[in-house]
Structures are given as C-alpha cells and as structure tokens.
Design a protein around this motif. Structure first.
Motif, PDB file in Angstrom:
ATOM      1  N   MET A 118      -5.839  -9.428   1.083  1.00 36.40           N
ATOM      2  CA  MET A 118      -4.961  -8.311   1.352  1.00 36.40           C
ATOM      3  C   MET A 118      -5.054  -7.918   2.827  1.00 36.40           C
ATOM      4  O   MET A 118      -6.082  -8.078   3.465  1.00 36.40           O
ATOM      5  N   LYS A 119      -3.956  -7.362   3.341  1.00 38.59           N
ATOM      6  CA  LYS A 119      -3.947  -6.962   4.748  1.00 38.59           C
ATOM      7  C   LYS A 119      -4.890  -5.810   5.009  1.00 38.59           C
ATOM      8  O   LYS A 119      -5.509  -5.725   6.067  1.00 38.59           O
ATOM      9  N   TYR A 120      -5.006  -4.905   4.030  1.00 37.25           N
ATOM     10  CA  TYR A 120      -5.815  -3.704   4.213  1.00 37.25           C
ATOM     11  C   TYR A 120      -7.063  -3.749   3.329  1.00 37.25           C
ATOM     12  O   TYR A 120      -7.087  -4.433   2.305  1.00 37.25           O
ATOM     13  N   LYS A 121      -8.060  -2.984   3.727  1.00 38.15           N
ATOM     14  CA  LYS A 121      -9.254  -2.850   2.903  1.00 38.15           C
ATOM     15  C   LYS A 121      -9.190  -1.556   2.087  1.00 38.15           C
ATOM     16  O   LYS A 121      -9.594  -1.513   0.926  1.00 38.15           O
ATOM     17  N   ARG A 122      -8.666  -0.493   2.716  1.00 38.85           N
ATOM     18  CA  ARG A 122      -8.610   0.814   2.056  1.00 38.85           C
ATOM     19  C   ARG A 122      -7.320   1.514   2.454  1.00 38.85           C
ATOM     20  O   ARG A 122      -6.997   1.600   3.631  1.00 38.85           O
ATOM     21  N   VAL A 123      -6.576   1.995   1.479  1.00 46.23           N
ATOM     22  CA  VAL A 123      -5.316   2.682   1.772  1.00 46.23           C
ATOM     23  C   VAL A 123      -5.253   4.000   1.019  1.00 46.23           C
ATOM     24  O   VAL A 123      -5.941   4.206   0.021  1.00 46.23           O
ATOM     25  N   LEU A 124      -4.403   4.884   1.529  1.00 39.30           N
ATOM     26  CA  LEU A 124      -4.072   6.096   0.782  1.00 39.30           C
ATOM     27  C   LEU A 124      -2.612   5.998   0.371  1.00 39.30           C
ATOM     28  O   LEU A 124      -1.731   5.845   1.217  1.00 39.30           O
ATOM     29  N   LEU A 125      -2.375   6.057  -0.929  1.00 39.53           N
ATOM     30  CA  LEU A 125      -1.023   6.006  -1.481  1.00 39.53           C
ATOM     31  C   LEU A 125      -0.534   7.432  -1.701  1.00 39.53           C
ATOM     32  O   LEU A 125      -1.137   8.204  -2.439  1.00 39.53           O
ATOM     33  N   LYS A 126       0.563   7.779  -1.036  1.00 39.41           N
ATOM     34  CA  LYS A 126       1.153   9.109  -1.206  1.00 39.41           C
ATOM     35  C   LYS A 126       2.376   8.987  -2.103  1.00 39.41           C
ATOM     36  O   LYS A 126       3.315   8.227  -1.810  1.00 39.41           O
ATOM     37  N   LEU A 127       2.383   9.735  -3.195  1.00 38.34           N
ATOM     38  CA  LEU A 127       3.510   9.749  -4.127  1.00 38.34           C
ATOM     39  C   LEU A 127       4.098  11.152  -4.171  1.00 38.34           C
ATOM     40  O   LEU A 127       3.363  12.139  -4.180  1.00 38.34           O
ATOM     41  N   SER A 128       5.405  11.242  -4.204  1.00 42.02           N
ATOM     42  CA  SER A 128       6.033  12.553  -4.339  1.00 42.02           C
ATOM     43  C   SER A 128       6.027  12.971  -5.804  1.00 42.02           C
ATOM     44  O   SER A 128       6.034  12.122  -6.706  1.00 42.02           O
ATOM     45  N   GLY A 129       6.009  14.269  -6.032  1.00 42.99           N
ATOM     46  CA  GLY A 129       6.087  14.744  -7.405  1.00 42.99           C
ATOM     47  C   GLY A 129       7.399  14.340  -8.051  1.00 42.99           C
ATOM     48  O   GLY A 129       7.444  13.965  -9.228  1.00 42.99           O
ATOM     49  N   GLU A 130       8.481  14.371  -7.252  1.00 50.92           N
ATOM     50  CA  GLU A 130       9.799  14.009  -7.780  1.00 50.92           C
ATOM     51  C   GLU A 130       9.830  12.580  -8.301  1.00 50.92           C
ATOM     52  O   GLU A 130      10.565  12.264  -9.239  1.00 50.92           O
ATOM     53  N   SER A 131       9.026  11.706  -7.700  1.00 55.21           N
ATOM     54  CA  SER A 131       9.036  10.304  -8.129  1.00 55.21           C
ATOM     55  C   SER A 131       8.530  10.146  -9.561  1.00 55.21           C
ATOM     56  O   SER A 131       8.882   9.184 -10.249  1.00 55.21           O
ATOM     57  N   LEU A 132       7.717  11.112 -10.025  1.00 48.77           N
ATOM     58  CA  LEU A 132       7.195  11.022 -11.388  1.00 48.77           C
ATOM     59  C   LEU A 132       8.226  11.423 -12.439  1.00 48.77           C
ATOM     60  O   LEU A 132       8.019  11.210 -13.624  1.00 48.77           O
TER      61      LEU A 132
ATOM     62  N   ASP B 196      -2.719  -3.710 -10.459  1.00 44.59           N
ATOM     63  CA  ASP B 196      -2.557  -5.061  -9.925  1.00 44.59           C
ATOM     64  C   ASP B 196      -3.063  -5.163  -8.487  1.00 44.59           C
ATOM     65  O   ASP B 196      -3.689  -6.162  -8.102  1.00 44.59           O
ATOM     66  N   VAL B 197      -2.786  -4.128  -7.690  1.00 47.87           N
ATOM     67  CA  VAL B 197      -3.265  -4.130  -6.308  1.00 47.87           C
ATOM     68  C   VAL B 197      -4.775  -3.956  -6.263  1.00 47.87           C
ATOM     69  O   VAL B 197      -5.478  -4.628  -5.505  1.00 47.87           O
ATOM     70  N   TYR B 198      -5.294  -3.078  -7.103  1.00 52.09           N
ATOM     71  CA  TYR B 198      -6.741  -2.852  -7.164  1.00 52.09           C
ATOM     72  C   TYR B 198      -7.487  -4.156  -7.478  1.00 52.09           C
ATOM     73  O   TYR B 198      -8.547  -4.434  -6.898  1.00 52.09           O
ATOM     74  N   LYS B 199      -6.926  -4.943  -8.371  1.00 50.32           N
ATOM     75  CA  LYS B 199      -7.588  -6.183  -8.778  1.00 50.32           C
ATOM     76  C   LYS B 199      -7.670  -7.207  -7.643  1.00 50.32           C
ATOM     77  O   LYS B 199      -8.435  -8.172  -7.734  1.00 50.32           O
ATOM     78  N   LYS B 200      -6.902  -6.985  -6.591  1.00 50.65           N
ATOM     79  CA  LYS B 200      -6.966  -7.856  -5.413  1.00 50.65           C
ATOM     80  C   LYS B 200      -8.081  -7.425  -4.460  1.00 50.65           C
ATOM     81  O   LYS B 200      -8.276  -8.028  -3.411  1.00 50.65           O
ATOM     82  N   GLY B 201      -8.801  -6.362  -4.837  1.00 49.18           N
ATOM     83  CA  GLY B 201      -9.946  -5.939  -4.043  1.00 49.18           C
ATOM     84  C   GLY B 201      -9.690  -4.778  -3.103  1.00 49.18           C
ATOM     85  O   GLY B 201     -10.564  -4.430  -2.302  1.00 49.18           O
ATOM     86  N   LEU B 202      -8.518  -4.166  -3.203  1.00 47.52           N
ATOM     87  CA  LEU B 202      -8.189  -3.057  -2.310  1.00 47.52           C
ATOM     88  C   LEU B 202      -8.796  -1.754  -2.817  1.00 47.52           C
ATOM     89  O   LEU B 202      -8.773  -1.475  -4.014  1.00 47.52           O
ATOM     90  N   GLN B 203      -9.320  -0.943  -1.919  1.00 44.09           N
ATOM     91  CA  GLN B 203      -9.807   0.395  -2.257  1.00 44.09           C
ATOM     92  C   GLN B 203      -8.623   1.354  -2.142  1.00 44.09           C
ATOM     93  O   GLN B 203      -7.947   1.389  -1.118  1.00 44.09           O
ATOM     94  N   ILE B 204      -8.380   2.136  -3.200  1.00 45.32           N
ATOM     95  CA  ILE B 204      -7.162   2.945  -3.275  1.00 45.32           C
ATOM     96  C   ILE B 204      -7.494   4.410  -3.516  1.00 45.32           C
ATOM     97  O   ILE B 204      -8.194   4.760  -4.471  1.00 45.32           O
ATOM     98  N   ALA B 205      -6.958   5.260  -2.651  1.00 46.21           N
ATOM     99  CA  ALA B 205      -6.976   6.708  -2.862  1.00 46.21           C
ATOM    100  C   ALA B 205      -5.521   7.150  -3.006  1.00 46.21           C
ATOM    101  O   ALA B 205      -4.609   6.510  -2.478  1.00 46.21           O
ATOM    102  N   ILE B 206      -5.308   8.239  -3.722  1.00 44.70           N
ATOM    103  CA  ILE B 206      -3.938   8.671  -4.042  1.00 44.70           C
ATOM    104  C   ILE B 206      -3.810  10.176  -3.854  1.00 44.70           C
ATOM    105  O   ILE B 206      -4.703  10.939  -4.214  1.00 44.70           O
TER     106      ILE B 206
END
Length: 235
Positions: free
Chosen positions: A1-15, A37-47
């Motif tokens: 993966m290109k990144y090691k750790r990312v922060l995923l920002k989701l809007s409330g409206e998207s839910l 699926d992304v997590y299983k590639k080894g990426l650290q994910i915060a949301i």
C-alpha cells in the motif's frame, strides 16, 4: 500500500444512503466491508464521522438555538454514527476502539493520543467521535487535528462525489473536476473542500488530503493503494 497510516473522514450525510435522514444499514455495511478489505492489506486506519444525518449545529443555530448547545448536540450525533460504524466493522471481524473527546465511559474510551497510536499499532481500527470536544469546530477540523496527532500519512475524505469541482456538480452540470490542486488554490478559489481551519491545519503540517467517492465499492482500496482517484490537495 502507498500509505502506512491514514485517517478516513466520512460525512454524516454519506451514512444516509438513499434515505432522507438517519442511518442506512446497507450503506454502513458497504463501508465496513471496504474498510476491512483495506485493513487486510496492512494499513492502519483511523476514522472520523460527521453527524449531519442526525443533527447539524449550524442549521440549528439559524433556527434560533444557542450555537454552543447546538454544537454539543452535533457532537453527540457523531458518537451515534461512530457506534453504528463500530458495530458494522465488528460484524465483519474487525477489532475496533471508539475514542471520544467527551467522556462517555460506558460506551467508549476518552481520547488519549498515545493510547490511540498504540491501538493502531496493535492492529485495531480507531474511530474518533465527538469532534474536537469544543463548540465552533467542525468534524473536518477534528479529522485534520486527529490525523496530525496520530501522524497519519494522509486524510482521505470519502464523500458522495468523486472529487473537488469548480462548482457543486449536483447543481451545476458544467462543473469540472480537479485532479490535483494546492491548498492555496483552495483558499483563492473559495472551494468547499473542508472548512478553512481544517485546510490550514493540513497545509501547515504538510498533510495531503484526497477527496474521493466512498459510495462506490472498492474506491477506498484504490485510493489507499495510491491510484490517482478523486482530487489530491497538497502543496
């Protein structure tokens, strides 16, 4: 993966999915599947998730409510959304931690930076709720702040559109999409990417933002893998 750790920002409206308000369980399940699926590639994910599908402080202020009271109500709405996503992630086998800027010991941990980083290092998906814990700050600002605090490589903003446009593509059919744009151009053109406090935080800390369509299954994987999808804000 290109990144090691990312922060995923989701809007409330998207839910909301195709609903007028609230939470669409099918949409949340799709997000959880994509995140897994992304997590299983080894990426650290915060949301970080907004709360606009339940309550929006600015709108309430316009109708006469005290802004501070309204903003705290909005923070609680983000916690509801965070709990919904946490449940969906755990249903697909992910280990998660929900951390909030407002103490709610019965349902989540208080936000402590070192603990959040440790959770990520141990392979847990960390969800940050309740914004920054302060009124007058949006969840965009919370996303930028938390991303900087945990030393994320990028903020990936998942929205209902596939990037940043010259105008609102849902209203203006002639709007064109930017593949890449600088922070200064966002200021100069007055583009509605994130609020200016969030943009300034990212610019000062050299933290890139990628805006992409999260509603299309597989897009999160493509962005996390470095594919030029959506709009990159940098420089």
């Amino acid at each position: 993966m290109k990144y090691k750790r990312v922060l995923l920002k989701l809007s409330g409206e998207s839910l909301m999915g195709d609903k007028q308000y609230g939470i669409d369980s099918e949409r949340v399940a799709q997000y959880a599947s994509d995140i897994r699926d992304v997590y299983k590639k080894g990426l650290q994910i915060a949301i970080v998730i907004g709360g606009g599908n339940i309550f929006r402080g600015l709108s309430a202020e316009k109708s006469g409510m005290d802004r501070v009271q309204a903003d705290y109500m909005g923070m609680l709405a983000t916690v509801i959304n965070s709990m919904a996503l946490q449940d969906a992630l755990e249903k697909v086998g992910m280990k998660t931690r929900l951390m909030t800027a407002i103490k709610m010991e019965q349902i989540c941990e208080p936000f402590i930076r070192r603990r959040a980083v440790r959770h990520l290092e141990k392979g847990r998906i960390v969800i940050f709720g309740a914004g920054t814990g302060n009124p007058y700050f949006t969840t965009d600002t919370a996303a930028s702040l938390r991303a900087i605090e945990i030393q994320a490589d990028a903020v990936l903003k998942g929205t209902r559109v596939d990037g940043i446009y010259t105008a609102d593509p849902e209203k203006d059919p002639l709007a064109t999409r930017y593949n890449e744009i600088t922070f200064q151009e966002v200021y100069d053109k007055g583009l509605n990417v994130m609020d200016l406090t969030a943009i300034t935080l990212c610019q000062e800390n050299k933290l890139p933002i990628i805006v992409f369509d999260m509603n299309k299954a597989g897009n999160f994987m493509r962005v996390a893998d470095g594919e030029p999808l959506g709009t990159l804000v940098t420089g």
